[in-house]
Design a protein around this motif. Structure first.
Motif, PDB file in Angstrom:
ATOM      1  N   SER A  19       0.819  -1.208   0.000  1.00 55.73           N
ATOM      2  CA  SER A  19       0.000   0.000   0.000  1.00 55.73           C
ATOM      3  C   SER A  19       0.855   1.260   0.000  1.00 55.73           C
ATOM      4  O   SER A  19       0.603   2.187  -0.773  1.00 55.73           O
ATOM      5  CB  SER A  19      -0.919   0.001   1.215  1.00 55.73           C
ATOM      6  N   VAL A  33      -5.292   1.730  -4.913  1.00 56.29           N
ATOM      7  CA  VAL A  33      -5.878   0.738  -4.004  1.00 56.29           C
ATOM      8  C   VAL A  33      -6.005  -0.610  -4.696  1.00 56.29           C
ATOM      9  O   VAL A  33      -5.661  -1.654  -4.128  1.00 56.29           O
ATOM     10  CB  VAL A  33      -7.249   1.225  -3.472  1.00 56.29           C
ATOM     11  N   GLY A  37      -3.986  -3.930  -3.713  1.00 52.79           N
ATOM     12  CA  GLY A  37      -4.720  -5.136  -3.329  1.00 52.79           C
ATOM     13  C   GLY A  37      -4.313  -6.344  -4.144  1.00 52.79           C
ATOM     14  O   GLY A  37      -4.130  -7.441  -3.610  1.00 52.79           O
ATOM     15  N   LEU A  68      -9.715  -8.480  -0.420  1.00 56.34           N
ATOM     16  CA  LEU A  68     -10.557  -7.514   0.292  1.00 56.34           C
ATOM     17  C   LEU A  68      -9.817  -6.880   1.470  1.00 56.34           C
ATOM     18  O   LEU A  68      -9.874  -5.669   1.672  1.00 56.34           O
ATOM     19  CB  LEU A  68     -11.839  -8.191   0.784  1.00 56.34           C
ATOM     20  N   VAL A  69      -9.119  -7.698   2.232  1.00 48.87           N
ATOM     21  CA  VAL A  69      -8.367  -7.175   3.379  1.00 48.87           C
ATOM     22  C   VAL A  69      -7.262  -6.243   2.911  1.00 48.87           C
ATOM     23  O   VAL A  69      -7.045  -5.172   3.490  1.00 48.87           O
ATOM     24  CB  VAL A  69      -7.802  -8.335   4.230  1.00 48.87           C
ATOM     25  N   CYS A  71      -7.222  -4.451   0.171  1.00 45.04           N
ATOM     26  CA  CYS A  71      -7.830  -3.211  -0.309  1.00 45.04           C
ATOM     27  C   CYS A  71      -8.283  -2.324   0.850  1.00 45.04           C
ATOM     28  O   CYS A  71      -8.149  -1.096   0.786  1.00 45.04           O
ATOM     29  CB  CYS A  71      -9.001  -3.516  -1.234  1.00 45.04           C
ATOM     30  N   ILE A  72      -8.800  -2.917   1.911  1.00 45.89           N
ATOM     31  CA  ILE A  72      -9.208  -2.135   3.085  1.00 45.89           C
ATOM     32  C   ILE A  72      -7.991  -1.484   3.732  1.00 45.89           C
ATOM     33  O   ILE A  72      -8.012  -0.292   4.067  1.00 45.89           O
ATOM     34  CB  ILE A  72      -9.981  -3.021   4.077  1.00 45.89           C
ATOM     35  N   ILE A  73      -6.929  -2.242   3.909  1.00 44.11           N
ATOM     36  CA  ILE A  73      -5.703  -1.689   4.492  1.00 44.11           C
ATOM     37  C   ILE A  73      -5.138  -0.599   3.591  1.00 44.11           C
ATOM     38  O   ILE A  73      -4.702   0.453   4.065  1.00 44.11           O
ATOM     39  CB  ILE A  73      -4.677  -2.816   4.740  1.00 44.11           C
ATOM     40  N   SER A  74      -5.168  -0.824   2.288  1.00 42.33           N
ATOM     41  CA  SER A  74      -4.662   0.167   1.349  1.00 42.33           C
ATOM     42  C   SER A  74      -5.497   1.441   1.374  1.00 42.33           C
ATOM     43  O   SER A  74      -4.954   2.542   1.254  1.00 42.33           O
ATOM     44  CB  SER A  74      -4.644  -0.419  -0.063  1.00 42.33           C
ATOM     45  N   SER A  75      -6.801   1.314   1.537  1.00 45.19           N
ATOM     46  CA  SER A  75      -7.658   2.495   1.622  1.00 45.19           C
ATOM     47  C   SER A  75      -7.350   3.317   2.867  1.00 45.19           C
ATOM     48  O   SER A  75      -7.304   4.552   2.812  1.00 45.19           O
ATOM     49  CB  SER A  75      -9.128   2.080   1.644  1.00 45.19           C
ATOM     50  N   ILE A  76      -7.138   2.646   3.972  1.00 43.94           N
ATOM     51  CA  ILE A  76      -6.831   3.351   5.222  1.00 43.94           C
ATOM     52  C   ILE A  76      -5.486   4.062   5.124  1.00 43.94           C
ATOM     53  O   ILE A  76      -5.367   5.248   5.453  1.00 43.94           O
ATOM     54  CB  ILE A  76      -6.858   2.371   6.412  1.00 43.94           C
TER      55      ILE A  76
END
Length: 87
Positions: A19, A33, A37, A68-69, A71-76
């Motif tokens: 990320s 993102v 991911g 999915l995990v 992408c969530i970490i990358s978004s944060i």
């Protein structure tokens, strides 16, 4: 530590590194993102293959969840990088 904790730690570490690198190199948030991911998922699945010596029986489900995990970490992480870059 059991295999589950080691796996989650490896996934979070790989996702965070991918990320940070992708958000520093790619300017667009959404593309960064998705790239993060995808690369994080591929690296994590390769690490799982090296660790276990074989492909997981539920490989497709594990790849989807790790994507999915990641992408969530990358978004944060991306929100912090873009806030700092724009301020």
């Amino acid at each position: 530590m059991n295999d589950g904790v080691i796996g989650i730690t490896a996934l979070v570490t790989i996702a965070a590194i991918c990320s940070i690198v992708s958000h520093l190199l790619i300017k667009q948030f959404t593309i960064s993102v998705l790239v993060s991911g995808l690369v994080g998922t591929l690296l994590f699945q390769f690490a799982a293959y090296i660790h276990h010596g074989q492909v997981e029986p539920f490989y497709l489900f594990a790849a989807f969840v790790s994507f999915l995990v990641s992408c969530i970490i990358s978004s944060i992480i991306g929100r912090f990088i873009f806030k700092r870059r724009n301020s």
